[in-house]
Design an enzyme around this catalytic site. Structure first.
Site, PDB file in Angstrom:
ATOM      1  N   HIS A  97      28.849  41.259  46.591  1.00  0.00           N
ATOM      2  CA  HIS A  97      29.669  42.014  45.634  1.00  0.00           C
ATOM      3  C   HIS A  97      30.055  43.353  46.266  1.00  0.00           C
ATOM      4  O   HIS A  97      29.259  43.947  47.006  1.00  0.00           O
ATOM      5  CB  HIS A  97      28.879  42.242  44.335  1.00  0.00           C
ATOM      6  CG  HIS A  97      29.746  42.755  43.219  1.00  0.00           C
ATOM      7  ND1 HIS A  97      30.131  44.074  43.142  1.00  0.00           N
ATOM      8  CD2 HIS A  97      30.317  42.127  42.165  1.00  0.00           C
ATOM      9  CE1 HIS A  97      30.904  44.232  42.071  1.00  0.00           C
ATOM     10  NE2 HIS A  97      31.029  43.066  41.461  1.00  0.00           N
ATOM     11  N   GLU A 146      37.619  39.618  44.360  1.00  0.00           N
ATOM     12  CA  GLU A 146      37.582  40.784  43.486  1.00  0.00           C
ATOM     13  C   GLU A 146      38.170  42.005  44.193  1.00  0.00           C
ATOM     14  O   GLU A 146      37.474  42.683  44.955  1.00  0.00           O
ATOM     15  CB  GLU A 146      36.131  41.095  43.102  1.00  0.00           C
ATOM     16  CG  GLU A 146      35.467  40.006  42.307  1.00  0.00           C
ATOM     17  CD  GLU A 146      34.348  40.561  41.436  1.00  0.00           C
ATOM     18  OE1 GLU A 146      34.381  40.309  40.231  1.00  0.00           O
ATOM     19  OE2 GLU A 146      33.475  41.275  41.963  1.00  0.00           O
TER      20      GLU A 146
HETATM   21  P1  PGA Z   1      34.784  44.049  35.569  1.00  0.00           P
HETATM   22  O1  PGA Z   1      33.748  43.747  36.769  1.00  0.00           O
HETATM   23  O2  PGA Z   1      35.084  42.737  34.907  1.00  0.00           O
HETATM   24  O3  PGA Z   1      34.033  44.988  34.676  1.00  0.00           O
HETATM   25  O4  PGA Z   1      35.990  44.658  36.182  1.00  0.00           O
HETATM   26  C1  PGA Z   1      33.887  42.607  37.562  1.00  0.00           C
HETATM   27  C2  PGA Z   1      32.823  42.597  38.628  1.00  0.00           C
HETATM   28  O5  PGA Z   1      32.523  43.639  39.218  1.00  0.00           O
HETATM   29  O6  PGA Z   1      32.240  41.522  38.929  1.00  0.00           O
END
Ligand code: PGA
Length: 224
Positions: A97, A146
């Site tokens: 992440h 992401e």
């Molecule tokens: P968010 O976070 O949906 O609050 O933008 C996503 C993540 O960091 O996995």
């Protein structure tokens, strides 16, 4: 198969988790959902055992994932939780992440080690990538794209842009599932689910509220 993955990050205490499950199970009972959607919850490690107990107690079709694992096996690694320990409660683990890459200096070799240990322990890694340039180890079959600027900002990336990244990744790697994450909520989830190459979503903030998470799952299933 569609995926909805809830990443609770470092949020919630035991009481809040019990409340979440009570509320979520009420919603679930009003409209049980088919096995078409793989719904995965990733709580802090310390609550994996509690969540697994509550899932059984309420008979919920939820699976569990950890948010991270140790880059080492079991042994003298103070403060770390090994893949085989996580596997006692969870079926999945998030690896790489961007918050771990940024705050805990995780680099490609650490991430590679974690992916290998996950596979060895029979945990399915969900590799978070930040774009087309993030390396993807060959053992990975689920990727969550992401974009950093979309995380927790309310500024989700357009589904068409995420679809273009999905296309790029799929042309380079043989992966089974491509997820989008970054400010996904109950209102924008269907736009991602309607894209050809996107199989699901990784959700932070909106997974903290049972009604929102339930809506996300319901709406993900509306893709026909
Ligand atoms: P968010 O976070 O949906 O609050 O933008 C996503 C993540 O960091 O996995």
């Amino acid at each position: 198969m569609k995926y909805v993955v809830g990443n609770w990050k470092s949020n919630k205490n035991e009481m809040e988790i019990r409340d979440w499950f009570m509320e979520f199970s009420k919603l679930w009972r009003t409209r049980p959902v088919s096995a078409e959607c793989t719904s995965i919850l990733c709580p802090p490690d310390i609550y994996l055992s509690l969540c697994s107990k509550l899932i059984r107690e309420y008979s919920l079709p939820l699976l569990l994932g950890a948010q991270n694992i140790s880059p080492f096996g079991m042994g003298s690694y103070t403060g770390e939780v090994a893949a085989s320990q996580v596997r006692e409660y969870a079926q999945f683990v998030m690896v790489g992440h961007s918050e771990r890459r940024n705050h805990f200096n995780e680099d490609a070799s650490t991430i590679d080690a974690k992916v290998k240990l996950a596979k060895k322990a029979d945990l399915r890694p969900i590799l978070c990538i930040q774009g087309l340039d993030t390396p993807i180890p060959p053992e990975v079959s689920i990727v969550a794209y992401e974009p950093v600027k979309a995380i927790g900002t309310g500024k989700a990336e357009e589904s068409s842009e995420a679809e273009a990244v999905a296309e790029g990744i799929r042309s380079k790697y043989r992966i089974e599932a491509f997820l989008y994450g970054g400010s996904v909520d109950e209102n924008n989830v269907t736009s991602y689910m309607h894209e050809q190459m996107i199989d699901g979503v990784l959700v932070g903030g909106a997974s903290l509220e049972p009604l929102k998470f339930w809506n996300l799952i319901q709406r993900s299933l509306n893709k026909s």
